[in-house]
Write a protein that holds these residues in place. Structure first.
Motif, PDB file in Angstrom:
ATOM      1  N   GLU A  19     -35.804 -29.316 -46.672  1.00 14.55           N
ATOM      2  CA  GLU A  19     -35.344 -29.596 -48.041  1.00 14.55           C
ATOM      3  C   GLU A  19     -34.695 -28.378 -48.678  1.00 14.55           C
ATOM      4  N   SER A  23     -30.922 -28.630 -50.001  1.00 16.69           N
ATOM      5  CA  SER A  23     -30.637 -28.515 -51.438  1.00 16.69           C
ATOM      6  C   SER A  23     -29.454 -27.589 -51.704  1.00 16.69           C
ATOM      7  N   GLU A  26     -26.372 -30.182 -50.849  1.00 20.31           N
ATOM      8  CA  GLU A  26     -26.372 -31.583 -51.252  1.00 20.31           C
ATOM      9  C   GLU A  26     -25.281 -31.921 -52.253  1.00 20.31           C
TER      10      GLU A  26
END
Length: 94
Positions: A19, A23, A26
């Protein structure tokens, strides 16, 4: 995927990212993500090729150094004999 004749064929891969890494990208469009990953992969491939070539050259130089050392040892006796012969000729002319 198909394509026009003469165009590169593309393959897709699924990629799992933590993640915290995802991030960071994204906000990019799909095309920007694709371009980003293609560029990163291409850079890594080029670095690996360069590294592999450097390692092959290093290994080749090490092998040649060993061969050269062996040749020097083989000719050492001949060089010593030539030196002794030359010294004898100089001494006999005096």
């Amino acid at each position: 995927m198909g394509g026009r004749p003469g165009m590169s064929q593309f393959q897709q891969i699924a990629l799992e990212l933590p993640e915290e890494i995802y991030s960071e990208i994204e906000h990019l469009t799909e095309e920007e993500k694709n371009s980003f990953f293609r560029n990163v992969l291409q850079e890594q491939i080029e670095q690996r090729k360069t590294s592999d070539l450097e390692n092959q050259m290093k290994q080749g130089y090490l092998e040649m150094a060993q061969i050269n050392m062996e040749l020097c040892k083989e000719f050492e006796i001949a060089e010593e004999e030539a030196l002794r012969t030359g010294e004898r000729l100089i001494v006999s002319k005096e």
